[in-house]
Design a protein around this motif. Structure first.
Motif, mmCIF file in Angstrom:
data_model
loop_
_atom_site.group_PDB
_atom_site.id
_atom_site.type_symbol
_atom_site.label_atom_id
_atom_site.label_comp_id
_atom_site.label_asym_id
_atom_site.label_seq_id
_atom_site.Cartn_x
_atom_site.Cartn_y
_atom_site.Cartn_z
ATOM 1 N N CYS A 166 36.094 107.763 66.284
ATOM 2 C CA CYS A 166 35.749 107.143 67.568
ATOM 3 C C CYS A 166 35.036 105.819 67.290
ATOM 4 C CB CYS A 166 34.851 108.068 68.371
ATOM 5 S SG CYS A 166 34.290 107.368 69.929
ATOM 6 N N ARG A 167 35.580 104.723 67.789
ATOM 7 C CA ARG A 167 35.084 103.388 67.439
ATOM 8 C C ARG A 167 33.588 103.207 67.689
ATOM 9 N NH1 ARG A 167 34.505 98.541 70.212
ATOM 10 N NH2 ARG A 167 34.657 96.667 68.925
ATOM 11 N N PRO A 168 33.042 103.549 68.860
ATOM 12 C CA PRO A 168 31.608 103.356 69.053
ATOM 13 C C PRO A 168 30.749 104.141 68.061
ATOM 14 C CG PRO A 168 32.688 103.693 71.164
ATOM 15 C CD PRO A 168 33.698 104.011 70.109
ATOM 16 N N VAL A 169 31.245 105.288 67.597
ATOM 17 C CA VAL A 169 30.471 106.096 66.659
ATOM 18 C C VAL A 169 30.354 105.387 65.316
ATOM 19 C CG1 VAL A 169 30.451 108.241 65.331
ATOM 20 C CG2 VAL A 169 30.946 108.305 67.778
ATOM 21 N N TRP A 170 31.474 104.923 64.762
ATOM 22 C CA TRP A 170 31.355 104.292 63.450
ATOM 23 C C TRP A 170 30.709 102.916 63.535
ATOM 24 C CZ3 TRP A 170 33.672 99.674 62.646
ATOM 25 C CH2 TRP A 170 34.880 99.373 63.298
ATOM 26 N N VAL A 171 30.861 102.221 64.658
ATOM 27 C CA VAL A 171 30.123 100.963 64.840
ATOM 28 C C VAL A 171 28.621 101.241 64.856
ATOM 29 C CG1 VAL A 171 29.613 99.101 66.473
ATOM 30 C CG2 VAL A 171 31.983 99.717 65.988
ATOM 31 N N PHE A 172 28.225 102.290 65.561
ATOM 32 C CA PHE A 172 26.822 102.697 65.628
ATOM 33 C C PHE A 172 26.286 103.017 64.233
ATOM 34 C CE2 PHE A 172 23.919 106.443 66.632
ATOM 35 C CZ PHE A 172 22.827 105.656 66.966
ATOM 36 N N LEU A 173 27.024 103.803 63.455
ATOM 37 C CA LEU A 173 26.574 104.184 62.115
ATOM 38 C C LEU A 173 26.519 102.977 61.178
ATOM 39 C CD1 LEU A 173 28.536 107.540 61.686
ATOM 40 C CD2 LEU A 173 26.097 107.256 62.184
ATOM 41 N N ALA A 174 27.520 102.108 61.259
ATOM 42 C CA ALA A 174 27.521 100.905 60.415
ATOM 43 C C ALA A 174 26.355 99.988 60.773
ATOM 44 C CB ALA A 174 28.848 100.164 60.565
ATOM 45 N N SER A 175 26.052 99.887 62.057
ATOM 46 C CA SER A 175 24.923 99.058 62.484
ATOM 47 C C SER A 175 23.607 99.583 61.926
ATOM 48 C CB SER A 175 24.858 99.017 64.016
ATOM 49 O OG SER A 175 26.025 98.445 64.576
ATOM 50 N N ILE A 176 23.461 100.905 61.928
ATOM 51 C CA ILE A 176 22.229 101.506 61.406
ATOM 52 C C ILE A 176 22.104 101.277 59.905
ATOM 53 C CG2 ILE A 176 21.157 103.745 60.925
ATOM 54 C CD1 ILE A 176 22.089 104.630 63.692
ATOM 55 N N ALA A 177 23.218 101.431 59.180
ATOM 56 C CA ALA A 177 23.184 101.180 57.742
ATOM 57 C C ALA A 177 22.801 99.729 57.447
ATOM 58 C CB ALA A 177 24.545 101.516 57.119
ATOM 59 N N LEU A 178 23.374 98.775 58.183
ATOM 60 C CA LEU A 178 23.027 97.368 57.995
ATOM 61 C C LEU A 178 21.572 97.101 58.375
ATOM 62 C CD1 LEU A 178 26.266 95.638 59.357
ATOM 63 C CD2 LEU A 178 25.436 95.624 56.992
ATOM 64 N N PHE A 179 21.101 97.731 59.452
ATOM 65 C CA PHE A 179 19.707 97.578 59.887
ATOM 66 C C PHE A 179 18.752 97.930 58.747
ATOM 67 C CE2 PHE A 179 15.803 99.269 61.673
ATOM 68 C CZ PHE A 179 15.476 98.379 62.681
ATOM 69 N N HIS A 180 18.980 99.085 58.112
ATOM 70 C CA HIS A 180 18.069 99.513 57.048
ATOM 71 C C HIS A 180 18.339 98.802 55.725
ATOM 72 C CE1 HIS A 180 17.165 102.667 59.965
ATOM 73 N NE2 HIS A 180 16.032 102.747 59.334
ATOM 74 N N PHE A 181 19.554 98.300 55.539
ATOM 75 C CA PHE A 181 19.830 97.453 54.383
ATOM 76 C C PHE A 181 18.936 96.211 54.436
ATOM 77 C CE2 PHE A 181 23.628 95.552 51.784
ATOM 78 C CZ PHE A 181 22.751 95.189 50.782
ATOM 79 N N ILE B 247 20.381 89.374 59.818
ATOM 80 C CA ILE B 247 21.128 88.560 60.789
ATOM 81 C C ILE B 247 22.539 89.115 60.960
ATOM 82 C CG2 ILE B 247 22.112 86.274 61.203
ATOM 83 C CD1 ILE B 247 19.646 85.100 59.798
ATOM 84 N N LEU B 248 23.168 89.509 59.850
ATOM 85 C CA LEU B 248 24.495 90.127 59.916
ATOM 86 C C LEU B 248 24.453 91.392 60.766
ATOM 87 C CD1 LEU B 248 27.460 90.428 59.003
ATOM 88 C CD2 LEU B 248 26.602 91.579 56.938
ATOM 89 N N ALA B 249 23.427 92.213 60.583
ATOM 90 C CA ALA B 249 23.291 93.443 61.366
ATOM 91 C C ALA B 249 23.171 93.135 62.853
ATOM 92 C CB ALA B 249 22.063 94.231 60.888
ATOM 93 N N LEU B 250 22.379 92.120 63.187
ATOM 94 C CA LEU B 250 22.196 91.729 64.582
ATOM 95 C C LEU B 250 23.513 91.280 65.202
ATOM 96 C CD1 LEU B 250 20.484 90.914 67.062
ATOM 97 C CD2 LEU B 250 20.016 88.740 65.897
#
Length: 401
Positions: free
Chosen positions: A192-207, A362-365
């Motif tokens: 589901c697109r919103p799910v993996w976008v959400f997870l990728a955003s969180i990974a980038l946030f903490h990166f 910035i990439l995460a944002l």
């Protein structure tokens, strides 16, 4: 109790047990690996069982036993076993607490309940940090472990105040009220697109976030010898106090109709500012002041991430599995931050390291702003119920944040 003994274990093993840096690092790493491996299984277990109170009580008692193992035995094996137990327990507690909250109050009132949960959580962490400092200073480091052990036992007893009959077990795992059908397949959830976008955003946030404070501590230790421990303790206390206030404010904003994405965007926008400030300051007071920004971002994350996970899994029966995936994404992002950021600092220096993390932030944002769907608080409970997954035979409308 949930904060565990991680921040104090390295000091205890080094000063009281006289361990070398290698075994100390191994002990810390084992807990992290255990927690990461247990995240998704813990979510599956919380979704599957009706004994959620018992799960939390068991995790609390495992925490207590682990603390006693560390204090009572001096060998490496007991400490590693205790760390594995602590890591596994830490993976169970957050999703189980969120599931009980959802089952008690329902989806409509979940944002307010999570806001209060996180406010109390950070208040507890703030108080525990202060008390642990007192115990360690006046009675010895081993009393910190007894303190966590006692807190774990009291936490288990406090669960008796929750009446199990008041928990809607179907709602608690993300299903619709009154539905007892099978949960959504994991492949359908992940694709589901919103799910993996959400997870990728969180990974980038903490990166972009995780390594900032450790790097700041290293810079401070080099430029102001002898002040590192006190300043880092002040950073933890200031951040936790800020998180407590922000968690309450986030609940108020959601009640006023502010959307989840708009609130989460604030947390993403804070990270680049924090990275730039860290790249230019070295004074201990300035570093403590910058941690207020970290408290704001973390306070927002602690509330909104759970609420978005509940929205994305409405009617799927996979609320706690997605929470496990969120925790795994946090671990992946944090590990990448420390690993890659550490080599950047080694090769190019601390300022370049902070600017590298700023670029990731910035990439995460940009990624979150561009790809994460938007929702309004007013539509909760109406349009959100139409967040569907094609594999369940429903309409193809996407789940929203």
């Amino acid at each position: 109790m949930q904060g565990g003994v991680g921040p104090y274990l390295t000091v205890f093993l080094t000063s009281a047990r006289h361990w070398q840096a290698g075994p100390v690092g191994l002990a810390m790493a084992v807990a992290g690996f255990a927690a990461a491996l247990c995240q998704i299984p813990a979510g599956l277990l919380v979704d599957a069982t009706r004994w959620k109170r018992l799960l939390i009580a068991a995790a609390a008692l495992i925490t207590a036993v682990s603390c006693l193992l560390i204090v009572s035995f001096e060998g490496v094996a007991p400490v590693l076993a205790a760390q594995i137990m602590l890591g596994a327990a830490s993976a169970v507690i957050p999703p189980a607490l969120s599931a009980i909250s959802l089952g008690l109050v329902g989806r409509k009132r979940l944002p307010g309940r999570i806001s209060r949960n996180q406010t109390i959580n950070h208040c507890g962490s703030f108080t525990a940090a202060a008390l642990a400092g007192v115990f360690g200073q006046y009675w010895g480091l081993h009393w910190i472990f007894y303190f966590v052990c006692g807190s774990a036992v009291v936490s288990a007893l406090a669960l008796l105040l929750i009446r199990p009959g008041e928990i809607d077990q179907n709602v608690a795992r993300g299903s619709e009220d009154g539905s007892d059908g099978p949960p959504l397949g994991l492949i359908s959830l992940l694709t589901c697109r919103p799910v993996w976008v959400f997870l990728a955003s969180i990974a980038l946030f903490h990166f972009g976030n995780a390594a900032m404070l450790p790097f700041a501590g290293q810079v401070m230790a080099l430029s102001h010898p002898g002040k590192g421990t006190v300043t880092l303790s002040a950073c933890v206390i200031v951040a936790q106090f800020t998180m407590m206030l922000v968690a309450w404010a986030v609940g108020l904003a959601m009640r006023q109709g502010v959307g989840n994405k708009a609130i989460f965007m604030i947390a993403f926008a804070i990270l680049p500012v924090r990275g730039i400030l860290f790249s230019w300051v070295e004074a201990p007071l300035a570093i403590v002041a910058i941690q207020i920004l970290d408290g704001i971002a973390a306070g927002i994350f602690g509330v909104i991430a759970i609420v978005i996970a509940a929205d994305l899994t409405r009617g799927t029966g996979r609320f706690n599995v997605l929470q496990g995936m969120v925790a795994l994404a946090v671990g992946i992002g944090g590990g990448a931050s420390n690993l890659v950021g550490g080599y950047v600092v080694q090769l190019e220096g601390y300022r370049t390291g902070f600017l590298f993390l700023t670029a990731i932030a910035i990439l995460a944002l940009v990624f979150f702003a561009a790809f994460m769907p938007t929702s309004s608080r007013q539509s909760r409970g109406q349009s959100q119920s139409q967040s569907q997954y094609p594999s369940r035979g429903r309409s193809p409308d996407r789940p929203r944040a």
